[in-house]
Design a protein around this motif. Structure first.
Motif, PDB file in Angstrom:
ATOM      1  N   GLU A 276       0.857  -1.194   0.000  1.00 58.29           N
ATOM      2  CA  GLU A 276       0.000   0.000   0.000  1.00 58.29           C
ATOM      3  C   GLU A 276       0.885   1.233   0.000  1.00 58.29           C
ATOM      4  N   LEU A 277       0.435   2.268  -0.726  1.00 57.73           N
ATOM      5  CA  LEU A 277       1.152   3.532  -0.762  1.00 57.73           C
ATOM      6  C   LEU A 277       0.084   4.619  -0.932  1.00 57.73           C
ATOM      7  N   THR A 278      -0.334   5.232   0.182  1.00 58.55           N
ATOM      8  CA  THR A 278      -1.471   6.141   0.185  1.00 58.55           C
ATOM      9  C   THR A 278      -1.081   7.473   0.810  1.00 58.55           C
ATOM     10  N   THR A 279      -1.353   8.556   0.098  1.00 60.25           N
ATOM     11  CA  THR A 279      -1.101   9.889   0.638  1.00 60.25           C
ATOM     12  C   THR A 279      -2.230  10.280   1.578  1.00 60.25           C
ATOM     13  N   ILE A 280      -1.876  10.729   2.776  1.00 61.60           N
ATOM     14  CA  ILE A 280      -2.841  11.178   3.780  1.00 61.60           C
ATOM     15  C   ILE A 280      -2.658  12.680   3.941  1.00 61.60           C
ATOM     16  N   GLN A 281      -3.581  13.451   3.427  1.00 63.15           N
ATOM     17  CA  GLN A 281      -3.431  14.901   3.462  1.00 63.15           C
ATOM     18  C   GLN A 281      -3.989  15.463   4.759  1.00 63.15           C
ATOM     19  N   VAL A 282      -3.239  16.376   5.358  1.00 55.11           N
ATOM     20  CA  VAL A 282      -3.734  17.102   6.528  1.00 55.11           C
ATOM     21  C   VAL A 282      -4.925  17.938   6.077  1.00 55.11           C
ATOM     22  N   SER A 283      -6.027  17.895   6.794  1.00 52.06           N
ATOM     23  CA  SER A 283      -7.213  18.643   6.413  1.00 52.06           C
ATOM     24  C   SER A 283      -7.059  20.115   6.751  1.00 52.06           C
ATOM     25  N   LEU A 284      -7.823  20.962   6.049  1.00 48.67           N
ATOM     26  CA  LEU A 284      -7.832  22.384   6.364  1.00 48.67           C
ATOM     27  C   LEU A 284      -8.313  22.591   7.794  1.00 48.67           C
ATOM     28  N   GLU A 285      -9.287  21.802   8.216  1.00 46.53           N
ATOM     29  CA  GLU A 285      -9.792  21.935   9.585  1.00 46.53           C
ATOM     30  C   GLU A 285      -8.686  21.693  10.603  1.00 46.53           C
ATOM     31  N   ALA A 286      -7.896  20.641  10.397  1.00 43.08           N
ATOM     32  CA  ALA A 286      -6.810  20.333  11.328  1.00 43.08           C
ATOM     33  C   ALA A 286      -5.762  21.440  11.320  1.00 43.08           C
ATOM     34  N   ALA A 287      -5.448  21.960  10.133  1.00 42.18           N
ATOM     35  CA  ALA A 287      -4.461  23.035  10.041  1.00 42.18           C
ATOM     36  C   ALA A 287      -4.976  24.301  10.713  1.00 42.18           C
ATOM     37  N   PHE A 288      -6.267  24.597  10.522  1.00 48.87           N
ATOM     38  CA  PHE A 288      -6.883  25.769  11.148  1.00 48.87           C
ATOM     39  C   PHE A 288      -6.875  25.636  12.669  1.00 48.87           C
ATOM     40  N   MET A 289      -7.255  24.473  13.170  1.00 51.01           N
ATOM     41  CA  MET A 289      -7.288  24.256  14.614  1.00 51.01           C
ATOM     42  C   MET A 289      -5.896  24.388  15.218  1.00 51.01           C
ATOM     43  N   ASP A 290      -4.910  23.904  14.505  1.00 49.49           N
ATOM     44  CA  ASP A 290      -3.540  24.002  14.992  1.00 49.49           C
ATOM     45  C   ASP A 290      -3.079  25.458  15.045  1.00 49.49           C
ATOM     46  N   LEU A 291      -3.437  26.235  14.030  1.00 47.87           N
ATOM     47  CA  LEU A 291      -3.020  27.627  13.968  1.00 47.87           C
ATOM     48  C   LEU A 291      -3.706  28.486  15.028  1.00 47.87           C
ATOM     49  N   THR A 292      -4.993  28.207  15.312  1.00 50.76           N
ATOM     50  CA  THR A 292      -5.790  29.113  16.148  1.00 50.76           C
ATOM     51  C   THR A 292      -5.995  28.623  17.577  1.00 50.76           C
ATOM     52  N   ARG A 293      -5.390  27.498  17.958  1.00 51.37           N
ATOM     53  CA  ARG A 293      -5.710  26.920  19.268  1.00 51.37           C
ATOM     54  C   ARG A 293      -5.409  27.849  20.439  1.00 51.37           C
ATOM     55  N   ASP A 294      -4.434  28.765  20.289  1.00 47.76           N
ATOM     56  CA  ASP A 294      -4.121  29.697  21.375  1.00 47.76           C
ATOM     57  C   ASP A 294      -4.947  30.968  21.314  1.00 47.76           C
ATOM     58  N   ASP A 295      -5.830  31.074  20.304  1.00 45.50           N
ATOM     59  CA  ASP A 295      -6.620  32.293  20.128  1.00 45.50           C
ATOM     60  C   ASP A 295      -8.119  32.045  20.229  1.00 45.50           C
ATOM     61  N   VAL A 296      -8.512  30.878  20.735  1.00 40.20           N
ATOM     62  CA  VAL A 296      -9.924  30.579  20.919  1.00 40.20           C
ATOM     63  C   VAL A 296     -10.416  31.288  22.170  1.00 40.20           C
ATOM     64  N   VAL A 297     -11.472  32.098  22.014  1.00 38.60           N
ATOM     65  CA  VAL A 297     -12.010  32.864  23.134  1.00 38.60           C
ATOM     66  C   VAL A 297     -12.995  32.037  23.945  1.00 38.60           C
ATOM     67  N   TYR A 298     -13.840  31.279  23.247  1.00 38.69           N
ATOM     68  CA  TYR A 298     -14.900  30.520  23.912  1.00 38.69           C
ATOM     69  C   TYR A 298     -14.611  29.038  23.813  1.00 38.69           C
TER      70      TYR A 298
END
Length: 309
Positions: A276-298
């Motif tokens: 097997e040789l399968t590309t697993i792409q990081v989702s935009l949601e995961a990238a967004f959550m990683d970028l904004t995790r320190d800026d979540v107000v609620y």
């Protein structure tokens, strides 16, 4: 084109927007992303003059919104779908706007057809569902055939057909050379339609980038590999910047830092068979959550879910 320069808005001691600088260019869809409380709605309100900046500036097509002699023909905006008189029909709501801005009556018929409101055009808008209210708000935004279109959460309340429709509409508007600025919490939709992303948190600019670059910065693509010789493949792939992860006794490895093509070529050169040789792409949601995790107000809590489990 929308240009913000050191755009700032304070309410007392609270800074809702903090020195934002960005440019939204024509011919593409720009997604405006951020957690709740990030300052997205306040920024959009300042773009069309509903709120005045504390400092800094924002212009549409080179002028402040209030300086345009025909603002509906410059920028069409949907910020609140239900901001209509509930006793007025959809047709009359659009007609009133058209007549006060010198827009011909035929344009009302055109946007009603474009947004699929023909069957309910004479009904009172107060009876509309959230989805139909969204369509009416989009019709109003497009009424002046504007060069710039700005929509806040346009897919709220839409059924799957409506989501597909708005997706194609946004792409089509950008293809016509218009400036399209869209706020949304649906990362899956932004991944499909956005060419650029402006991401904010606690009123500050966190990123001005593309979907591809954001995903790449968040870890890029990983590749899942299954092989009869995981130890041999691990040794063959060893190189600076390459990470290979796998569990003892398992045929599967997860590789980052190399493309699937490079992994396959290396395996062939070393005579290692791959299953097997399968590309697993990081989702935009995961990238967004990683970028904004320190800026979540609620922040929510999983306590109830944990108790239920």
């Amino acid at each position: 084109m929308i240009e913000a320069r050191q755009l700032t808005k304070r309410y007392g001691e609270t800074t809702a927007v903090d020195g934002l600088e960005f440019t939204v260019r024509p011919g593409s869809v720009t997604g405006f992303l951020g957690p709740n409380g990030a300052g997205k709605s306040t920024t959009m309100r300042m773009i069309i003059g509903l709120d005045a900046p504390t400092s800094g500036s924002v212009t549409v097509n080179g002028k402040r919104y209030r300086e345009h002699t025909a603002p509906l023909q410059e920028v069409g905006a949907l910020l609140e779908a239900k901001s209509i008189h509930p006793g007025r029909s959809a047709y009359n709501h659009l007609l009133a706007q058209a007549q006060t801005h010198g827009i011909p009556r035929r344009r009302v018929d055109e946007v009603i057809e474009l947004t699929g409101l023909q069957s309910v055009a004479k009904k009172r808008a107060g009876q509309f569902s959230l989805g139909m209210g969204q369509r009416l708000g989009i019709a109003a935004a497009l009424l002046g055939d504007p060069a710039t279109v700005m929509l806040d959460e346009p897919v709220n309340g839409l059924d799957p057909e409506g989501v597909l429709w708005i997706r194609n509409l946004l792409i089509g508007l950008a293809a016509e050379g218009r400036t399209v600025f869209v706020s949304s919490h649906l990362m899956s939709e932004m991944a499909l339609v956005a060419d650029r992303l402006i991401i904010v948190g606690r009123g500050r600019l966190l990123a001005d980038t593309s979907v591809e670059d954001l995903v790449r910065q968040a870890g890029g693509d990983a590749v899942r590999v299954a092989t009869a010789d995981p130890a041999g493949l691990r040794d063959a792939l060893a190189a600076p910047g390459v990470e290979v992860v796998g569990q003892a006794g398992s045929e599967e490895l997860e590789v980052t830092g190399l493309s699937a093509r490079a992994i396959g070529t290396t395996a062939a050169e070393h005579g290692i068979a791959l299953y097997e040789l399968t590309t697993i792409q990081v989702s935009l949601e995961a990238a967004f959550m990683d970028l904004t995790r320190d800026d979540v107000v609620y922040h929510g809590t999983t306590e109830l879910a944990e108790r239920a489990a």
